[in-house]
Design a protein around this motif. Structure first.
Motif, PDB file in Angstrom:
ATOM      1  N   UNK A 166      13.138   1.234  53.686  1.00 29.02           N
ATOM      2  CA  UNK A 166      12.891   0.174  52.784  1.00 29.02           C
ATOM      3  C   UNK A 166      13.491  -1.022  52.715  1.00 29.02           C
ATOM      4  N   UNK A 167      12.905  -1.984  52.589  1.00 30.99           N
ATOM      5  CA  UNK A 167      13.441  -3.228  52.640  1.00 30.99           C
ATOM      6  C   UNK A 167      12.774  -4.378  51.722  1.00 30.99           C
ATOM      7  N   UNK A 215      17.144  -5.633  41.553  1.00 33.61           N
ATOM      8  CA  UNK A 215      16.735  -4.295  41.521  1.00 33.61           C
ATOM      9  C   UNK A 215      15.480  -4.075  40.621  1.00 33.61           C
ATOM     10  N   UNK A 216      14.884  -4.848  39.940  1.00 40.93           N
ATOM     11  CA  UNK A 216      13.486  -4.735  39.361  1.00 40.93           C
ATOM     12  C   UNK A 216      12.685  -4.934  40.301  1.00 40.93           C
ATOM     13  N   UNK A 217      12.713  -5.614  41.240  1.00 45.04           N
ATOM     14  CA  UNK A 217      11.657  -5.737  42.397  1.00 45.04           C
ATOM     15  C   UNK A 217      11.707  -4.454  43.215  1.00 45.04           C
ATOM     16  N   UNK A 218      12.944  -4.037  43.728  1.00 44.61           N
ATOM     17  CA  UNK A 218      13.397  -2.853  44.533  1.00 44.61           C
ATOM     18  C   UNK A 218      12.539  -1.683  44.060  1.00 44.61           C
ATOM     19  N   UNK A 219      12.493  -1.626  42.291  1.00 40.56           N
ATOM     20  CA  UNK A 219      11.977  -0.198  42.062  1.00 40.56           C
ATOM     21  C   UNK A 219      10.653  -0.118  41.823  1.00 40.56           C
ATOM     22  N   UNK A 220      10.001  -1.291  42.080  1.00 43.82           N
ATOM     23  CA  UNK A 220       8.280  -1.332  41.845  1.00 43.82           C
ATOM     24  C   UNK A 220       7.883   0.050  42.913  1.00 43.82           C
ATOM     25  N   UNK A 221       6.934   0.969  42.330  1.00 44.90           N
ATOM     26  CA  UNK A 221       6.381   1.732  42.725  1.00 44.90           C
ATOM     27  C   UNK A 221       5.167   1.242  43.634  1.00 44.90           C
ATOM     28  N   UNK A 222       5.237   1.443  44.958  1.00 49.09           N
ATOM     29  CA  UNK A 222       3.967   0.835  45.898  1.00 49.09           C
ATOM     30  C   UNK A 222       2.872   1.690  45.776  1.00 49.09           C
ATOM     31  N   UNK A 223       2.981   3.082  45.108  1.00 54.04           N
ATOM     32  CA  UNK A 223       1.827   3.901  44.961  1.00 54.04           C
ATOM     33  C   UNK A 223       1.136   4.264  46.474  1.00 54.04           C
ATOM     34  N   UNK A 224       1.882   4.598  47.491  1.00 51.99           N
ATOM     35  CA  UNK A 224       1.412   4.976  48.793  1.00 51.99           C
ATOM     36  C   UNK A 224       0.813   3.763  49.733  1.00 51.99           C
ATOM     37  N   UNK A 225       1.167   2.419  49.051  1.00 50.56           N
ATOM     38  CA  UNK A 225       0.890   1.425  49.969  1.00 50.56           C
ATOM     39  C   UNK A 225       1.887   1.159  50.880  1.00 50.56           C
ATOM     40  N   UNK A 240       2.860 -13.718  51.903  1.00 45.44           N
ATOM     41  CA  UNK A 240       3.926 -12.867  52.655  1.00 45.44           C
ATOM     42  C   UNK A 240       5.263 -13.104  52.702  1.00 45.44           C
ATOM     43  N   UNK A 241       5.652 -14.470  51.850  1.00 42.86           N
ATOM     44  CA  UNK A 241       7.105 -14.738  51.645  1.00 42.86           C
ATOM     45  C   UNK A 241       7.926 -13.937  51.047  1.00 42.86           C
ATOM     46  N   UNK A 242       7.423 -12.866  49.981  1.00 43.87           N
ATOM     47  CA  UNK A 242       8.175 -12.001  49.413  1.00 43.87           C
ATOM     48  C   UNK A 242       7.578 -10.810  49.537  1.00 43.87           C
ATOM     49  N   UNK A 243       8.119  -9.781  50.199  1.00 40.20           N
ATOM     50  CA  UNK A 243       7.524  -8.415  50.613  1.00 40.20           C
ATOM     51  C   UNK A 243       8.506  -7.319  50.170  1.00 40.20           C
ATOM     52  N   UNK A 244       7.726  -6.383  49.548  1.00 38.77           N
ATOM     53  CA  UNK A 244       8.659  -5.062  49.329  1.00 38.77           C
ATOM     54  C   UNK A 244       8.053  -4.122  50.382  1.00 38.77           C
ATOM     55  N   UNK A 245       8.647  -3.669  51.325  1.00 38.39           N
ATOM     56  CA  UNK A 245       8.040  -3.080  52.640  1.00 38.39           C
ATOM     57  C   UNK A 245       8.701  -1.573  52.866  1.00 38.39           C
ATOM     58  N   UNK A 246       7.727  -0.591  52.930  1.00 41.09           N
ATOM     59  CA  UNK A 246       8.014   0.619  53.093  1.00 41.09           C
ATOM     60  C   UNK A 246       7.818   1.024  54.743  1.00 41.09           C
ATOM     61  N   UNK A 247       9.358   0.985  55.293  1.00 39.32           N
ATOM     62  CA  UNK A 247       9.254   0.893  56.717  1.00 39.32           C
ATOM     63  C   UNK A 247       8.923   2.001  57.296  1.00 39.32           C
ATOM     64  N   UNK A 248       9.051   3.287  56.704  1.00 36.07           N
ATOM     65  CA  UNK A 248       8.560   4.584  57.288  1.00 36.07           C
ATOM     66  C   UNK A 248       6.978   4.484  57.130  1.00 36.07           C
ATOM     67  N   UNK A 249       6.220   4.217  56.268  1.00 37.91           N
ATOM     68  CA  UNK A 249       4.999   3.887  56.434  1.00 37.91           C
ATOM     69  C   UNK A 249       4.457   3.117  57.591  1.00 37.91           C
ATOM     70  N   UNK A 250       5.076   1.752  57.430  1.00 43.64           N
ATOM     71  CA  UNK A 250       4.810   0.923  58.548  1.00 43.64           C
ATOM     72  C   UNK A 250       4.563   1.547  59.887  1.00 43.64           C
ATOM     73  N   UNK A 251       5.824   1.957  60.235  1.00 44.69           N
ATOM     74  CA  UNK A 251       5.946   2.671  61.370  1.00 44.69           C
ATOM     75  C   UNK A 251       4.893   3.945  61.703  1.00 44.69           C
ATOM     76  N   UNK A 253      -3.724  -1.339  51.970  1.00 48.24           N
ATOM     77  CA  UNK A 253      -2.450  -0.908  51.911  1.00 48.24           C
ATOM     78  C   UNK A 253      -1.501  -2.166  51.271  1.00 48.24           C
ATOM     79  N   UNK A 254      -1.848  -2.876  50.508  1.00 49.07           N
ATOM     80  CA  UNK A 254      -1.167  -3.895  49.971  1.00 49.07           C
ATOM     81  C   UNK A 254      -0.864  -3.814  48.432  1.00 49.07           C
ATOM     82  N   UNK A 255       0.175  -3.550  47.782  1.00 43.97           N
ATOM     83  CA  UNK A 255       0.107  -3.141  46.449  1.00 43.97           C
ATOM     84  C   UNK A 255       0.357  -4.587  45.936  1.00 43.97           C
ATOM     85  N   UNK A 256      -0.357  -4.967  44.795  1.00 38.13           N
ATOM     86  CA  UNK A 256      -0.347  -6.283  44.230  1.00 38.13           C
ATOM     87  C   UNK A 256       0.786  -6.307  43.160  1.00 38.13           C
ATOM     88  N   UNK A 257       1.721  -7.002  43.495  1.00 35.57           N
ATOM     89  CA  UNK A 257       2.993  -7.085  42.405  1.00 35.57           C
ATOM     90  C   UNK A 257       2.976  -8.123  41.702  1.00 35.57           C
TER      91      UNK A 257
END
Length: 234
Positions: free
Chosen positions: A83-84, A98-108, A145-156, A193-197
């Motif tokens: 995750x990044x 950390x508040x951004x990092x802890x956002x739940x992407x809900x499988x996005x 896309x200038x700010x992204x919370x990325x699930x790298x595992x799901x990306x791959x 597959x984009x979670x709206x933060x």
């Protein structure tokens, strides 16, 4: 107990202006970081080695001769982490990241905020004369896309890099002057597959930048784009 890492990534070239801007962005992340649960871990992806502080990991991309923003496709591959948070260099945070990092992407796959200038895809494609409709329809939301919370595992697992490269080639084949723009490709391939933060995490400071948690001047719409020093002081 070992603290968990918050992974934060930038992509820049060897340009002193943007190196300094990136270092300013990192400064503010550290300044407002309050969490006792995490460590901060910074990465910079570049095509050449850059003289950076020792606490920043410089990843040299093997992918050369491509538009700089296209390097974003390879973040999950080059960093090899789960995750990044990806940030453009012209971002400035005033809350604990950390508040951004802890956002739940809900499988996005990624989390992004709505684009300030374009409420939906149709407006974007019309402005840049991208005369094709991905999937024969437009999405009602267009993301920056200038700010992204990325699930790298799901990306791959979803082969996102391959799918995006294929669409880039299609746009280049059409010889479109805006094929280098990466946001149309992101919005198309990641549709659904984009979670709206919350927009506060990628806030375009129309009037008062203090309304946002993370301030971001973005877009070619802006002439003489403000730098950090113009709206915050160390």
């Amino acid at each position: 107990m070992r603290l968990m890492d918050i992974n934060i990534c930038y992509i820049i070239n060897n340009n002193e202006k943007y190196i300094n801007l990136t270092l300013d962005s990192i400064y503010y992340i550290k300044k407002f970081f309050k969490s006792k649960k995490y460590n901060l871990k910074f990465y910079v992806i570049s095509e050449v080695m850059i003289n950076l502080p020792t606490d920043i990991i410089n990843i040299i991309s093997p992918y050369k001769n491509i538009p700089l923003l296209h390097q974003r496709l390879y973040i999950s591959e080059l960093l090899n982490i789960k995750k990044v948070i990806f940030l453009d260099s012209d971002t400035c945070i005033t809350r604990c990241i950390s508040k951004l990092w802890e956002i739940n992407l809900n499988n996005n796959i990624v989390g992004c905020a709505k684009h300030y200038f374009f409420n939906d895809e149709e407006k974007f494609y019309h402005k840049y004369e991208l005369n094709f409709k991905p999937f024969n329809m437009y999405s009602p939301v267009y993301f920056n896309c200038g700010v992204q919370l990325i699930d790298c595992v799901m990306w791959k697992n979803n082969n996102i890099t391959y799918k995006m490269k294929r669409l880039y080639k299609e746009l280049k084949h059409l010889d479109h002057p805006h094929y280098k723009l990466d946001e149309p490709v992101y919005n198309t391939i990641l549709r659904g597959k984009i979670f709206n933060i919350d927009i506060k995490w990628n806030y375009y400071p129309v009037n008062d930048f203090h309304r946002g948690y993370l301030t971001h001047y973005y877009g070619i719409n802006i002439k003489n784009k403000p730098q950090h020093a113009e709206f915050l002081k160390k």
